[in-house]
Design a protein around this motif. Structure first.
Motif, short mmCIF file in Angstrom:
data_model
loop_
_atom_site.label_atom_id
_atom_site.label_comp_id
_atom_site.label_asym_id
_atom_site.label_seq_id
_atom_site.Cartn_x
_atom_site.Cartn_y
_atom_site.Cartn_z
N ASP A 6 10.36 2.00 -0.32
CA ASP A 6 9.10 1.41 -0.98
C ASP A 6 7.82 2.12 -0.87
N ASP A 7 6.90 1.78 -1.76
CA ASP A 7 5.57 2.26 -1.85
C ASP A 7 5.58 3.82 -1.90
N ASP A 9 4.64 5.21 -5.14
CA ASP A 9 4.07 5.29 -6.48
C ASP A 9 2.40 5.08 -6.06
N THR A 51 0.67 -2.18 -5.55
CA THR A 51 0.28 -1.39 -6.58
C THR A 51 0.36 -2.05 -7.91
N ARG A 52 1.54 -2.69 -8.18
CA ARG A 52 1.50 -3.59 -9.36
C ARG A 52 2.61 -4.71 -9.09
N GLY A 53 3.79 -4.71 -9.09
CA GLY A 53 4.66 -6.14 -9.01
C GLY A 53 5.25 -6.07 -7.67
N ASN A 54 4.72 -5.39 -6.46
CA ASN A 54 5.42 -5.75 -5.24
C ASN A 54 7.04 -5.52 -5.24
N GLY A 55 7.51 -4.46 -5.89
CA GLY A 55 8.83 -4.26 -5.77
C GLY A 55 9.31 -3.03 -4.92
N ALA A 131 9.15 -11.86 4.10
CA ALA A 131 8.39 -10.81 3.24
C ALA A 131 8.02 -11.17 1.83
N HIS A 134 5.18 -14.44 2.98
CA HIS A 134 4.15 -14.40 3.72
C HIS A 134 3.68 -12.68 3.96
N MET A 136 3.41 -9.81 6.45
CA MET A 136 3.88 -9.16 7.68
C MET A 136 3.29 -7.98 8.04
N ARG A 159 3.26 1.91 5.77
CA ARG A 159 3.41 0.41 5.39
C ARG A 159 4.88 0.17 4.64
N GLY A 163 8.43 -3.28 3.08
CA GLY A 163 9.14 -3.46 1.61
C GLY A 163 10.62 -3.14 1.74
P1 ATP Z 1 5.61 -1.09 -7.90
O1 ATP Z 1 6.10 -2.56 -8.35
O2 ATP Z 1 5.04 -0.08 -8.92
O3 ATP Z 1 6.80 -0.34 -7.04
P2 ATP Z 1 4.47 -2.10 -5.71
O4 ATP Z 1 3.53 -3.29 -6.47
O5 ATP Z 1 5.78 -2.49 -5.23
O6 ATP Z 1 4.51 -1.03 -6.76
P3 ATP Z 1 3.67 -0.79 -3.55
O7 ATP Z 1 3.22 0.47 -4.03
O8 ATP Z 1 5.16 -0.98 -3.32
O9 ATP Z 1 3.31 -1.72 -4.66
O10 ATP Z 1 3.01 -1.68 -2.44
C1 ATP Z 1 3.35 -2.85 -1.85
C2 ATP Z 1 3.33 -2.59 -0.28
O11 ATP Z 1 3.11 -3.76 0.35
C3 ATP Z 1 4.50 -1.57 0.60
O12 ATP Z 1 3.81 -0.73 1.49
C4 ATP Z 1 5.11 -2.98 1.19
O13 ATP Z 1 5.89 -2.37 2.13
C5 ATP Z 1 4.11 -3.66 1.48
N1 ATP Z 1 4.46 -5.24 1.79
C6 ATP Z 1 5.40 -5.71 0.82
N2 ATP Z 1 5.58 -7.20 0.98
C7 ATP Z 1 4.81 -7.49 2.16
C8 ATP Z 1 4.57 -8.44 3.10
N3 ATP Z 1 5.05 -9.63 2.89
N4 ATP Z 1 3.80 -8.09 3.72
C9 ATP Z 1 3.15 -7.10 3.92
N5 ATP Z 1 3.15 -6.08 3.40
C10 ATP Z 1 4.02 -6.09 2.36
#
Ligand code: ATP
Length: 439
Positions: A6-7, A9, A51-55, A131, A134, A136, A159, A163
């Motif tokens: 994850d993360d 981008d 960044t966008r959709g938290n995927g 996750a 809430h 985390m 971080r 994810g």
């Molecule tokens: P994309 O959708 O384009 O992949 P994104 O929107 O997923 O981007 P990320 O860049 O992945 O965005 O950023 C999300 C960050 O938040 C990651 O570091 C991930 O580990 C963290 N994260 C995800 N869920 C939680 C949560 N419930 N609590 C705390 N941090 C989180």
């Protein structure tokens, strides 16, 4: 073996799903197979630092058995296997995968904090649930990973392991599929008519096109390497749909199993217990009627035994606001949506109208039984008085008729143009099939 990432981008480019293709190529290069489909797992949509959709991405791999199925095209066709036959030799693979992330992630961009997790044991599903609902912290997740005997690596503040670990912990019950195509450096163009044609011909897919707003929903809004993404109920359905879209050249594609469109983010909560950075389903009675504020946003309040909460249908939800504007005090509704911190409102994704209050409006003043003439109002709440003979009548003597509400009990949702990744479209309500927890 399970791999989570994850993360990787930034807002300016890259996309963790794209990097998944490079990781799959590296896994295959090491003589190992992807098992099932790679997974795209959406987590808490209200985390402030997404960044966008938290995927995030999860991939199971090892020596595969059973049938094989096409999962994408990344430097040639890539196949997944039906089941895990043996773990295979994974020694030395983790540093190679770390190297892929180091090379491909946007490490120099502030806010990009990649995380990579590899584990033979899946973390408990509770980690995924936390996750998706809430916020985390890294240490909490690291402790779970240590317990599971996982190896992991974070870059920058690391971080991304949150994810990555949560994606591994997802057990697909209700699940959907998305085929994502990539343009890499090329142009992003799709033929709009071909998208409408595909939408009509592929009933297994959803949220492709908003006919009212003429919006091509399969196109992302950001400058990432994605060309388009098609969502649907089955791998075959989205693959078939992909072949029907006329577009600029597809340089690679991948098919993901996902928790998108499943409402996994929603938690039932009391109106007075709604907390920021969560996504909720709250049932209550309309206590303050809708009002439209600057910018075209519509706000109202609902209450239950635990208290009250403000609800908002923001301007991007378009004609859904017309439904919301018709709500009246006393209506009983369930509202679903994400919760902001400031202002603390439920940002509506959909709404179930449980009961419509019976609202009556005055059609006619009472008629004086002596004079046969309509009586006049005697002032606010004072009843009526005959102008000729002075006879009085109460408020209740007027002829009242029920107001046509223009609403029915049932679900209403925002249009496709405003749909969020995790929100289950109404057309999916009832088709979901929670599978037994086998992983
Ligand atoms: P994309 O959708 O384009 O992949 P994104 O929107 O997923 O981007 P990320 O860049 O992945 O965005 O950023 C999300 C960050 O938040 C990651 O570091 C991930 O580990 C963290 N994260 C995800 N869920 C939680 C949560 N419930 N609590 C705390 N941090 C989180």
């Amino acid at each position: 073996m399970w791999l989570g990432v994850d993360d990787t981008d930034s807002r300016e480019g890259m996309c963790t799903t794209h990097l998944a293709g490079d990781l799959i190529a590296a896994i295959n290069h090491a003589g190992l197979d992807v098992i099932g489909y790679p997974r795209l797992v959406r987590l808490n949509p209200t985390v402030p630092w997404k960044t966008r959709g938290n995927g995030a991405i999860a991939i199971q791999f090892g020596r595969g058995g059973g049938g094989r199925h096409l999962i994408g095209q990344v430097e040639g066709e890539r196949y997944g296997r039906e089941r895990l036959r043996a773990h295979g030799d994974t020694g030395g693979l983790f540093p190679q995968l770390v190297e892929v992330v180091r090379r491909r992630a946007r490490l120099d961009t502030p806010g990009t904090n990649p995380g990579l997790v590899m584990s033979r044991v899946k973390p408990p599903v509770a980690l995924y649930r936390r996750a998706v609902h809430h916020i985390m912290d890294r240490e909490e997740v690291a402790a779970v990973l240590e317990d599971a005997g996982a190896v992991y690596r974070g870059f920058n503040d690391g971080r991304g392991i949150i994810g990555a670990a949560a994606a591994l912990a997802w057990r697909p019950g209700d699940a959907t599929y998305e085929v994502i195509t990539y343009r890499n450096g090329g142009r992003r163009w799709v033929d709009e008519e071909s998208v409408r044609h595909m939408d009509r011909r592929c009933p297994d897919t959803f949220d492709n096109y908003d006919y009212l707003h003429r919006h091509v929903k399969i196109l992302p809004a950001s400058p990432c390497p994605v060309l388009y993404g098609i969502r649907g109920e089955s791998p075959e359905g989205v693959r078939e749909a992909m072949h029907q879209v006329a577009s600029s050249p597809v340089r690679r594609w991948l098919l993901f199993q996902t928790n998108q469109a499943t409402d996994a983010h929603l938690e039932k909560t009391g109106a007075g217990e709604v907390r920021p950075f969560s996504s909720v389903a709250v049932t209550g009675t309309v206590s303050r009627e809708p009002r439209t504020i600057r910018g075209g946003h519509v706000l109202f309040e609902i209450r239950d035994a635990t208290g009250g909460v403000d609800c908002a249908a923001y301007e991007p939800t378009k004609e859904f606001r017309d439904v919301v504007r018709r709500l009246r005090r006393g209506d009983v509704v369930t509202v679903c949506g994400g919760v902001r911190e400031e202002p603390l409102t439920v940002n509506l994704e959909k709404m179930f109208i449980r009961r419509l209050a019976k609202i009556r409006e005055k059609r006619e003043n009472p008629v004086c039984p002596d004079c046969g003439k309509h009586m006049k109002s005697a002032g606010g709440g004072q009843g009526y008085r005959c102008a000729r003979c002075g006879r009085r009548a109460g408020e209740e003597a007027a002829r009242m008729v029920p107001v046509e509400r223009g609403l029915h009990c049932g679900w209403y949702e925002v249009p496709v143009v405003a749909r969020r990744h995790l929100a289950k479209p109404l057309r999916r309500m009832g088709v979901e099939a929670p599978a037994p927890d086998t992983e």
